[in-house]
Design a protein around this motif. Structure first.
Motif, PDB file in Angstrom:
ATOM      1  N   ASP A  77       0.383  24.446  17.574  1.00 31.35           N
ATOM      2  CA  ASP A  77       0.407  23.499  16.195  1.00 31.35           C
ATOM      3  C   ASP A  77      -0.527  23.570  15.244  1.00 31.35           C
ATOM      4  O   ASP A  77      -1.596  22.725  15.354  1.00 31.35           O
ATOM      5  N   VAL A  78      -0.796  24.739  14.621  1.00 29.89           N
ATOM      6  CA  VAL A  78      -2.058  25.146  13.669  1.00 29.89           C
ATOM      7  C   VAL A  78      -2.016  23.911  12.694  1.00 29.89           C
ATOM      8  O   VAL A  78      -3.332  23.434  12.462  1.00 29.89           O
ATOM      9  N   GLU A  79      -1.005  23.236  12.215  1.00 27.68           N
ATOM     10  CA  GLU A  79      -0.981  22.120  11.333  1.00 27.68           C
ATOM     11  C   GLU A  79      -1.824  20.864  11.855  1.00 27.68           C
ATOM     12  O   GLU A  79      -2.683  20.421  11.199  1.00 27.68           O
ATOM     13  N   LYS A  80      -1.408  20.499  13.083  1.00 26.52           N
ATOM     14  CA  LYS A  80      -2.062  19.598  13.948  1.00 26.52           C
ATOM     15  C   LYS A  80      -3.510  19.675  14.078  1.00 26.52           C
ATOM     16  O   LYS A  80      -4.423  18.782  13.712  1.00 26.52           O
ATOM     17  N   ILE A  81      -3.885  20.899  14.267  1.00 30.63           N
ATOM     18  CA  ILE A  81      -5.319  21.194  14.508  1.00 30.63           C
ATOM     19  C   ILE A  81      -6.064  21.323  13.244  1.00 30.63           C
ATOM     20  O   ILE A  81      -7.300  20.567  13.212  1.00 30.63           O
ATOM     21  N   HIS A  82      -5.401  21.674  12.024  1.00 29.73           N
ATOM     22  CA  HIS A  82      -5.979  21.695  10.671  1.00 29.73           C
ATOM     23  C   HIS A  82      -6.355  20.089  10.423  1.00 29.73           C
ATOM     24  O   HIS A  82      -7.572  19.904   9.755  1.00 29.73           O
ATOM     25  N   ASN A  83      -5.475  19.440  10.548  1.00 32.25           N
ATOM     26  CA  ASN A  83      -5.360  17.869  10.375  1.00 32.25           C
ATOM     27  C   ASN A  83      -6.460  17.066  10.840  1.00 32.25           C
ATOM     28  O   ASN A  83      -7.048  16.527  10.239  1.00 32.25           O
ATOM     29  N   LEU A  84      -6.567  17.498  12.212  1.00 31.42           N
ATOM     30  CA  LEU A  84      -7.684  16.831  13.111  1.00 31.42           C
ATOM     31  C   LEU A  84      -8.933  17.359  12.566  1.00 31.42           C
ATOM     32  O   LEU A  84      -9.970  16.545  12.632  1.00 31.42           O
ATOM     33  N   ARG A  85      -9.194  18.611  12.222  1.00 35.89           N
ATOM     34  CA  ARG A  85     -10.459  19.174  11.674  1.00 35.89           C
ATOM     35  C   ARG A  85     -10.664  18.444  10.509  1.00 35.89           C
ATOM     36  O   ARG A  85     -11.958  17.967  10.148  1.00 35.89           O
ATOM     37  N   LYS A  86      -9.927  18.262   9.798  1.00 37.23           N
ATOM     38  CA  LYS A  86      -9.906  17.412   8.482  1.00 37.23           C
ATOM     39  C   LYS A  86     -10.325  15.979   8.789  1.00 37.23           C
ATOM     40  O   LYS A  86     -11.509  15.590   7.930  1.00 37.23           O
ATOM     41  N   GLU A  87      -9.888  15.500   9.771  1.00 31.90           N
ATOM     42  CA  GLU A  87     -10.032  13.963  10.025  1.00 31.90           C
ATOM     43  C   GLU A  87     -11.413  13.793  10.515  1.00 31.90           C
ATOM     44  O   GLU A  87     -12.093  12.861  10.103  1.00 31.90           O
ATOM     45  N   LEU A  88     -11.905  14.628  11.412  1.00 27.61           N
ATOM     46  CA  LEU A  88     -13.085  14.703  11.768  1.00 27.61           C
ATOM     47  C   LEU A  88     -14.373  14.728  10.810  1.00 27.61           C
ATOM     48  O   LEU A  88     -15.311  14.351  10.890  1.00 27.61           O
ATOM     49  N   SER A  89     -13.937  15.743   9.780  1.00 27.22           N
ATOM     50  CA  SER A  89     -15.002  16.166   8.677  1.00 27.22           C
ATOM     51  C   SER A  89     -14.935  14.776   7.995  1.00 27.22           C
ATOM     52  O   SER A  89     -16.050  14.457   7.457  1.00 27.22           O
ATOM     53  N   ILE A  90     -13.879  14.255   7.431  1.00 29.83           N
ATOM     54  CA  ILE A  90     -13.869  12.963   6.859  1.00 29.83           C
ATOM     55  C   ILE A  90     -14.637  11.912   7.177  1.00 29.83           C
ATOM     56  O   ILE A  90     -15.677  11.210   6.777  1.00 29.83           O
ATOM     57  N   GLU A  91     -14.787  11.731   8.728  1.00 28.69           N
ATOM     58  CA  GLU A  91     -15.355  10.862   9.470  1.00 28.69           C
ATOM     59  C   GLU A  91     -16.937  11.011   9.230  1.00 28.69           C
ATOM     60  O   GLU A  91     -17.782  10.072   8.976  1.00 28.69           O
ATOM     61  N   LEU A  92     -17.352  12.372   9.477  1.00 28.95           N
ATOM     62  CA  LEU A  92     -18.764  12.751   9.465  1.00 28.95           C
ATOM     63  C   LEU A  92     -19.327  12.558   7.957  1.00 28.95           C
ATOM     64  O   LEU A  92     -20.562  12.044   7.780  1.00 28.95           O
ATOM     65  N   ILE A  93     -18.428  12.711   6.945  1.00 31.83           N
ATOM     66  CA  ILE A  93     -18.819  12.671   5.533  1.00 31.83           C
ATOM     67  C   ILE A  93     -19.022  11.072   5.034  1.00 31.83           C
ATOM     68  O   ILE A  93     -20.007  10.773   4.610  1.00 31.83           O
ATOM     69  N   LYS A  94     -18.035  10.274   5.581  1.00 32.76           N
ATOM     70  CA  LYS A  94     -18.198   8.997   5.440  1.00 32.76           C
ATOM     71  C   LYS A  94     -19.433   8.247   6.066  1.00 32.76           C
ATOM     72  O   LYS A  94     -19.930   7.498   5.383  1.00 32.76           O
ATOM     73  N   ASP A  95     -19.797   8.662   7.216  1.00 33.62           N
ATOM     74  CA  ASP A  95     -20.919   8.122   7.995  1.00 33.62           C
ATOM     75  C   ASP A  95     -22.292   8.656   7.322  1.00 33.62           C
ATOM     76  O   ASP A  95     -23.217   7.764   6.828  1.00 33.62           O
ATOM     77  N   PHE A  96     -22.162   9.975   6.644  1.00 29.74           N
ATOM     78  CA  PHE A  96     -23.505  10.601   6.034  1.00 29.74           C
ATOM     79  C   PHE A  96     -23.578   9.631   4.935  1.00 29.74           C
ATOM     80  O   PHE A  96     -24.705   9.247   4.299  1.00 29.74           O
ATOM     81  N   ILE A  97     -22.628   9.488   3.873  1.00 33.00           N
ATOM     82  CA  ILE A  97     -22.557   8.759   2.718  1.00 33.00           C
ATOM     83  C   ILE A  97     -23.172   7.346   2.737  1.00 33.00           C
ATOM     84  O   ILE A  97     -23.882   6.728   2.065  1.00 33.00           O
ATOM     85  N   SER A  98     -22.570   6.792   4.013  1.00 30.88           N
ATOM     86  CA  SER A  98     -23.053   5.355   4.097  1.00 30.88           C
ATOM     87  C   SER A  98     -24.230   5.179   4.458  1.00 30.88           C
ATOM     88  O   SER A  98     -25.074   4.274   3.954  1.00 30.88           O
ATOM     89  N   GLN A  99     -24.988   6.139   5.305  1.00 33.18           N
ATOM     90  CA  GLN A  99     -26.241   6.010   5.872  1.00 33.18           C
ATOM     91  C   GLN A  99     -27.074   6.586   4.686  1.00 33.18           C
ATOM     92  O   GLN A  99     -28.192   6.012   4.532  1.00 33.18           O
ATOM     93  N   SER A 100     -26.532   7.338   3.701  1.00 34.10           N
ATOM     94  CA  SER A 100     -27.554   7.748   2.609  1.00 34.10           C
ATOM     95  C   SER A 100     -27.655   6.634   1.801  1.00 34.10           C
ATOM     96  O   SER A 100     -28.782   6.518   1.024  1.00 34.10           O
ATOM     97  N   LYS A 101     -26.552   5.936   1.407  1.00 31.92           N
ATOM     98  CA  LYS A 101     -26.449   4.508   0.453  1.00 31.92           C
ATOM     99  C   LYS A 101     -27.494   3.651   1.284  1.00 31.92           C
ATOM    100  O   LYS A 101     -28.274   3.050   0.488  1.00 31.92           O
ATOM    101  N   ASN A 102     -27.621   3.379   2.418  1.00 32.10           N
ATOM    102  CA  ASN A 102     -28.452   2.444   3.092  1.00 32.10           C
ATOM    103  C   ASN A 102     -29.993   3.121   2.836  1.00 32.10           C
ATOM    104  O   ASN A 102     -30.789   2.153   2.957  1.00 32.10           O
ATOM    105  N   LEU A 103     -30.150   4.340   2.673  1.00 29.12           N
ATOM    106  CA  LEU A 103     -31.463   4.625   2.562  1.00 29.12           C
ATOM    107  C   LEU A 103     -32.000   4.563   1.150  1.00 29.12           C
ATOM    108  O   LEU A 103     -33.125   5.037   0.609  1.00 29.12           O
ATOM    109  N   GLY A 104     -30.828   3.997   0.283  1.00 29.60           N
ATOM    110  CA  GLY A 104     -31.057   4.106  -1.163  1.00 29.60           C
ATOM    111  C   GLY A 104     -30.910   5.197  -1.898  1.00 29.60           C
ATOM    112  O   GLY A 104     -31.397   5.016  -3.459  1.00 29.60           O
ATOM    113  N   PHE A 105     -30.095   6.101  -1.587  1.00 26.37           N
ATOM    114  CA  PHE A 105     -29.768   7.270  -2.246  1.00 26.37           C
ATOM    115  C   PHE A 105     -28.667   7.000  -3.339  1.00 26.37           C
ATOM    116  O   PHE A 105     -27.533   6.323  -2.842  1.00 26.37           O
TER     117      PHE A 105
END
Length: 122
Positions: A77-105
């Protein structure tokens, strides 16, 4: 083994997350046959029940399927794999943004950082 288990989180969860990453990155291809529970446990030097739990949860998540008498396979199920890849990327991006904000960026500084790093990696 291309990665090391650590003691910071449960072993089964580390293995499950590693397998998810291998699936979404294409290191484990759609329809590819997985190692047997016993073989994978032996390779990782963990209890077979750990691998059984990992496979069970991945199957519940729809990422692997069992063909009775043949073995376990990555979903095709290529769509399922694509959706999971997107979900994992969003988690990483949210974490990066949150930590960057905490650093004052600021938003623009974060965007510039991402742009600069992307261009350096290309």
């Amino acid at each position: 083994m291309e990665w090391e288990l650590n003691s910071k989180e449960p072993i089964y969860l580390q293995i499950k997350n590693h397998m998810k990453l291998r699936i979404v990155s294409g290191k484990l291809k759609e329809g590819e046959r997985l190692l047997s529970v016993r073989d994978y446990a032996s390779e990782l030097k963990v209890n077979p029940n750990t691998i059984l739990r990992v496979y069970s949860e991945l199957e519940n998540d729809g990422l692997i399927i069992t063909q009775r008498g043949i073995g376990k396979f990555v979903t095709d199920d290529v769509e399922k794999i694509h959706n999971l890849r997107k979900e994992l990327s969003i988690e990483l991006i949210k974490d990066f943004i949150s930590q960057s904000k905490n650093l004052g960026f600021s938003k623009s500084e974060i965007i510039n950082l991402i742009t600069d790093m992307y261009e350096e990696e290309s």
